[in-house]
Design a protein around this motif. Structure first.
Motif, PDB file in Angstrom:
ATOM      1  N   TYR A 157       0.844  -1.183   0.000  1.00 20.70           N
ATOM      2  CA  TYR A 157       0.000   0.000   0.000  1.00 20.70           C
ATOM      3  C   TYR A 157       0.887   1.243   0.000  1.00 20.70           C
ATOM      4  N   ASN A 158       0.323   2.363  -0.483  1.00 18.69           N
ATOM      5  CA  ASN A 158       1.037   3.620  -0.269  1.00 18.69           C
ATOM      6  C   ASN A 158       0.826   4.038   1.184  1.00 18.69           C
ATOM      7  N   THR A 160      -0.238   6.747   2.793  1.00 18.99           N
ATOM      8  CA  THR A 160      -1.499   7.367   3.210  1.00 18.99           C
ATOM      9  C   THR A 160      -2.607   6.332   3.351  1.00 18.99           C
ATOM     10  N   TYR A 161      -2.753   5.465   2.336  1.00 21.34           N
ATOM     11  CA  TYR A 161      -3.799   4.435   2.393  1.00 21.34           C
ATOM     12  C   TYR A 161      -3.497   3.460   3.533  1.00 21.34           C
ATOM     13  N   TYR A 162      -2.218   3.115   3.696  1.00 17.74           N
ATOM     14  CA  TYR A 162      -1.847   2.150   4.734  1.00 17.74           C
ATOM     15  C   TYR A 162      -2.229   2.654   6.120  1.00 17.74           C
ATOM     16  N   ASP A 164      -4.597   4.740   6.979  1.00 16.13           N
ATOM     17  CA  ASP A 164      -6.057   4.650   7.137  1.00 16.13           C
ATOM     18  C   ASP A 164      -6.490   3.202   7.341  1.00 16.13           C
ATOM     19  N   TRP A 165      -5.918   2.307   6.547  1.00 19.06           N
ATOM     20  CA  TRP A 165      -6.243   0.872   6.631  1.00 19.06           C
ATOM     21  C   TRP A 165      -5.848   0.319   7.992  1.00 19.06           C
TER      22      TRP A 165
END
Length: 240
Positions: A157-158, A160-162, A164-165
């Protein structure tokens, strides 16, 4: 029961409801059909069902059922990391042994404080069974320098997404999860070994005593020295 884990044996479970705490259900006789959120599950006596805080669930079960409730104040205290998704886990190995120990302890002493410690260990085993690779990496290599970039790459994941995830999975940011993991290990070392505070700081991933002390105080409200000296945390210290 004056403890933060409440464990009961029921003989039926009916209706639709939610709890303000995570719950583990273990059918001890007949298979149990349960709806959690939008999914329906069949749970056998060889499996356990984990229901996260606030998740709507419905069942119509008649039979012996072990219910293990983690109170909200323990979750909020940071003593455990929250699992945010429902789980159906096959009971094998240590998980079977822990559930059996909890049952036996309850039969012998319904007010036993040991049940709480058994539950926390059971919860850690659930985390090991369900954790994503990056979370497993933190749990195993917390003593090493770990960056969010490294963790994001493990999940492909990038960053930022990571982040949030990760918060959806655990309820915490990656940095808070890492800090809490390190401090939980430090607490064990402080009360069970004779290592100095500085030695323990290095063992759990901190390069300086001041950084470790600040992180420890932020999580526990105490300094490492005060935690070690507090009579309420005293255990048998291993000579090293």
């Amino acid at each position: 029961m004056d403890q933060k884990v409440n464990i009961h044996v029921f003989y039926e479970c009916k209706g639709q409801h939610t709890h303000e705490y995570p719950q583990i259900l273990v059918p001890l006789q007949e298979p149990m059909k349960i709806s959690i959120g939008k999914m329906e599950y069949d749970v056998t006596p060889q499996e356990l069902c984990f229901i996260p805080t606030g998740m709507l669930h419905q069942c119509n079960y008649y039979g012996k059922l072990l219910a293990i409730n983690l109170s909200d104040d323990m979750a909020d205290s940071g003593e455990v990391i929250l699992i945010s998704n429902p789980l159906i886990i096959s009971m094998r190995g240590q998980i079977v042994q822990l559930v059996e120990l909890i049952q036996a302890e309850l039969e012998q002493n319904p007010d036993s404080t040991a049940v709480r410690h058994l539950y926390k260990y059971l919860y850690s085993k659930l985390m090991e069974n369900c954790a994503a690779p990056s979370i497993q990496y933190i749990n195993e290599y917390y003593h090493l320098p770990i960056t969010v970039d490294q963790l994001a790459k493990i999940e492909n994941y990038n960053v930022t997404y990571y982040c949030d995830w990760f918060k959806q999975q655990t309820g915490l940011s990656p940095s808070f999860y890492l800090r809490n993991t390190r401090i939980q290990r430090a607490k064990e070392l402080l009360v069970t070994t004779n290592f100095s505070v500085m030695e323990i700081a290095v063992m759990v991933g901190y390069s300086s005593n001041s950084t470790f002390t600040r992180a420890f105080h932020n999580v526990t409200g105490m300094t490492p020295k005060a935690y070690r000296e507090c009579p309420c945390f005293k255990k048998t210290v291993s000579v090293v």
